[in-house]
Design a protein around this motif. Structure first.
Motif, PDB file in Angstrom:
ATOM      1  N   UNK A 186       0.830  -1.215   0.000  1.00 39.09           N
ATOM      2  CA  UNK A 186       0.000   0.000   0.000  1.00 39.09           C
ATOM      3  C   UNK A 186       0.860   1.259   0.000  1.00 39.09           C
ATOM      4  N   UNK A 187       0.573   2.162  -0.929  1.00 39.85           N
ATOM      5  CA  UNK A 187       1.264   3.442  -0.973  1.00 39.85           C
ATOM      6  C   UNK A 187       2.641   3.399  -1.592  1.00 39.85           C
ATOM      7  N   UNK A 188       3.059   2.253  -2.110  1.00 39.98           N
ATOM      8  CA  UNK A 188       4.386   2.126  -2.724  1.00 39.98           C
ATOM      9  C   UNK A 188       4.208   1.806  -4.202  1.00 39.98           C
ATOM     10  N   UNK A 189       4.711   2.704  -5.056  1.00 37.30           N
ATOM     11  CA  UNK A 189       4.557   2.503  -6.487  1.00 37.30           C
ATOM     12  C   UNK A 189       5.654   1.615  -7.050  1.00 37.30           C
ATOM     13  N   UNK A 190       6.857   1.727  -6.483  1.00 35.55           N
ATOM     14  CA  UNK A 190       7.982   0.933  -6.960  1.00 35.55           C
ATOM     15  C   UNK A 190       8.010  -0.411  -6.229  1.00 35.55           C
ATOM     16  N   UNK A 191       9.124  -1.117  -6.364  1.00 33.35           N
ATOM     17  CA  UNK A 191       9.264  -2.411  -5.694  1.00 33.35           C
ATOM     18  C   UNK A 191       9.144  -2.243  -4.179  1.00 33.35           C
ATOM     19  N   UNK A 192       8.568  -3.250  -3.562  1.00 33.76           N
ATOM     20  CA  UNK A 192       8.209  -3.187  -2.145  1.00 33.76           C
ATOM     21  C   UNK A 192       9.286  -3.848  -1.279  1.00 33.76           C
ATOM     22  N   UNK A 193       9.776  -3.118  -0.268  1.00 38.39           N
ATOM     23  CA  UNK A 193      10.730  -3.685   0.693  1.00 38.39           C
ATOM     24  C   UNK A 193       9.960  -4.318   1.855  1.00 38.39           C
ATOM     25  N   UNK A 194      10.453  -5.434   2.340  1.00 33.42           N
ATOM     26  CA  UNK A 194       9.785  -6.158   3.406  1.00 33.42           C
ATOM     27  C   UNK A 194      10.767  -6.544   4.512  1.00 33.42           C
ATOM     28  N   UNK A 195      10.190  -6.791   5.695  1.00 36.39           N
ATOM     29  CA  UNK A 195      11.007  -7.300   6.794  1.00 36.39           C
ATOM     30  C   UNK A 195      11.607  -8.652   6.404  1.00 36.39           C
ATOM     31  N   UNK A 196      12.913  -8.851   6.620  1.00 31.93           N
ATOM     32  CA  UNK A 196      13.483 -10.191   6.432  1.00 31.93           C
ATOM     33  C   UNK A 196      13.163 -11.046   7.654  1.00 31.93           C
ATOM     34  N   UNK A 197      11.892 -11.363   7.813  1.00 32.60           N
ATOM     35  CA  UNK A 197      11.429 -12.043   9.036  1.00 32.60           C
ATOM     36  C   UNK A 197      12.040 -13.438   9.180  1.00 32.60           C
ATOM     37  N   UNK A 198      12.459 -14.040   8.059  1.00 38.66           N
ATOM     38  CA  UNK A 198      13.135 -15.337   8.154  1.00 38.66           C
ATOM     39  C   UNK A 198      14.414 -15.202   8.988  1.00 38.66           C
ATOM     40  N   UNK A 199      15.138 -14.083   8.798  1.00 34.76           N
ATOM     41  CA  UNK A 199      16.375 -13.860   9.547  1.00 34.76           C
ATOM     42  C   UNK A 199      16.088 -13.523  11.002  1.00 34.76           C
ATOM     43  N   UNK A 200      14.981 -12.820  11.253  1.00 35.20           N
ATOM     44  CA  UNK A 200      14.587 -12.569  12.650  1.00 35.20           C
ATOM     45  C   UNK A 200      14.359 -13.908  13.364  1.00 35.20           C
ATOM     46  N   UNK A 201      13.640 -14.806  12.689  1.00 33.52           N
ATOM     47  CA  UNK A 201      13.345 -16.107  13.296  1.00 33.52           C
ATOM     48  C   UNK A 201      14.609 -16.941  13.455  1.00 33.52           C
ATOM     49  N   UNK A 202      15.490 -16.892  12.457  1.00 31.81           N
ATOM     50  CA  UNK A 202      16.744 -17.642  12.555  1.00 31.81           C
ATOM     51  C   UNK A 202      17.536 -17.192  13.782  1.00 31.81           C
ATOM     52  N   UNK A 203      17.571 -15.880  14.012  1.00 31.83           N
ATOM     53  CA  UNK A 203      18.316 -15.355  15.142  1.00 31.83           C
ATOM     54  C   UNK A 203      17.688 -15.668  16.482  1.00 31.83           C
ATOM     55  N   UNK A 204      16.350 -15.569  16.570  1.00 31.41           N
ATOM     56  CA  UNK A 204      15.671 -15.750  17.849  1.00 31.41           C
ATOM     57  C   UNK A 204      15.417 -17.216  18.175  1.00 31.41           C
ATOM     58  N   UNK A 205      14.816 -17.936  17.222  1.00 30.60           N
ATOM     59  CA  UNK A 205      14.450 -19.339  17.472  1.00 30.60           C
ATOM     60  C   UNK A 205      15.655 -20.272  17.398  1.00 30.60           C
ATOM     61  N   UNK A 206      16.620 -19.903  16.556  1.00 23.74           N
ATOM     62  CA  UNK A 206      17.757 -20.773  16.345  1.00 23.74           C
ATOM     63  C   UNK A 206      18.969 -20.394  17.160  1.00 23.74           C
TER      64      UNK A 206
END
Length: 295
Positions: free
Chosen positions: A183-203
């Motif tokens: 929403x509100x982004x005309x160009x490519x959308x950046x997202x949280x690298x949540x996989x890396x958050x989980x790798x750091x916390x859970x792993x």
């Protein structure tokens, strides 16, 4: 476009080849499963060979029994993970397409289902061999985080299970559908690298904590403590990361853009958070009971 990191040029396949006219590939995700199981096996063997880590200086299992249990656990992970995904996340779809339930190579595994599969497999194995269930559960629990770490890194390489849109400087522009529909982004959308958050916390963090407790604080001498900390730690980490993780598409709609599976008066929880709450509660129960038993 806001400041963001471009997704590295990574292939989900480590190698691929053709044999007798058929394509074969070794994917990072499969390698993560294999490496996670091998690491868990070695950690378990190391723990049972250190008798002083256990109550009465007696490990609950022998190295030979661990090798037998490994087969049961692999089946539990695969069957439980797949059935958990089918039942928790897309029951309506698989009710219409039941033949696709067995097509695990197409993707679709749920950690909470895999955990239930491991619990059932371990319960049956320990009952058959007269092994302490809590002792076996503690043993298994402290070996799981390395596999979680590798699995989440493989999710990142595969550009799957990405996070919600963000304008933070470490947001990642993933390829494919993830780069669209912000929403509100005309160009490519950046997202949280949540996989890396989980790798750091859970792993990484949870794994380091459990190893420290086992080898420095004598956690295995208090049956249920290691299991409890793992369950509560994973559940809490997953609950927190869900705020940054993109919910599954089947829960997202124009009236529910956050993808909440449960809503009450404007407040709600994602499916991942709902499934994590029982883990946190059960983990606290085992940890507190173990602490009281050692007091």
């Amino acid at each position: 476009m806001q400041a963001a990191l471009r997704f590295p040029d990574l292939s989900p396949e480590l190698l691929s080849f053709t044999l007798f006219g058929m394509e074969f590939a070794l994917r990072w995700y499969a390698l993560a499963y294999i490496a996670g199981i091998l690491i868990a096996w070695q950690l378990a063997l190391r723990a049972v060979r250190r008798a002083t880590l256990w109550p009465g200086d007696a490990a609950p299992m022998t190295p030979q029994q661990i090798e037998e249990l490994l087969t049961w656990i692999i089946l539990g992970v695969i069957l439980g993970g797949r059935l958990g995904f089918v039942l928790f996340y897309q029951p309506a779809y698989y009710l219409r397409h039941p033949a696709e339930i067995v097509m695990v190579w197409q993707g679709g595994m749920a950690f909470h289902g895999g955990l239930l599969g491991v619990i059932v497999a371990s319960w049956l194995f320990t009952a058959r061999h007269g092994i302490s269930r809590l002792g076996a559960a503690d043993l298994i629990a402290h070996t799981v985080p390395p596999g979680l770490l590798l699995g989440r890194l493989a999710n990142f390489v595969n550009a799957e299970l990405w996070g919600r849109p963000t304008d933070l400087p470490w947001g990642v522009v993933f390829p494919g559908p993830a780069a669209q529909n912000c929403p509100g982004v005309e160009d490519a959308c950046a997202r949280h690298p949540s996989q890396l958050y989980e790798a750091g916390m859970e792993g990484l963090l949870l794994g380091a904590l459990l190893l420290w407790l086992v080898y420095r604080r004598g956690a295995l001498k208090r049956p249920g403590l290691t299991l409890g900390i793992f369950l509560a730690g994973y559940g809490l980490a997953r609950f927190i990361v869900e705020f940054a993780r993109q919910p599954d598409a089947q829960f997202v709609s124009p009236g529910n853009p956050l993808g909440l599976a449960l809503q009450v008066q404007g407040w709600g929880l994602t499916m991942g958070q709902i499934l994590s709450l029982p883990m946190i509660a059960l983990g606290l129960f085992f940890a507190l009971r173990a602490r009281r038993g050692s007091a």
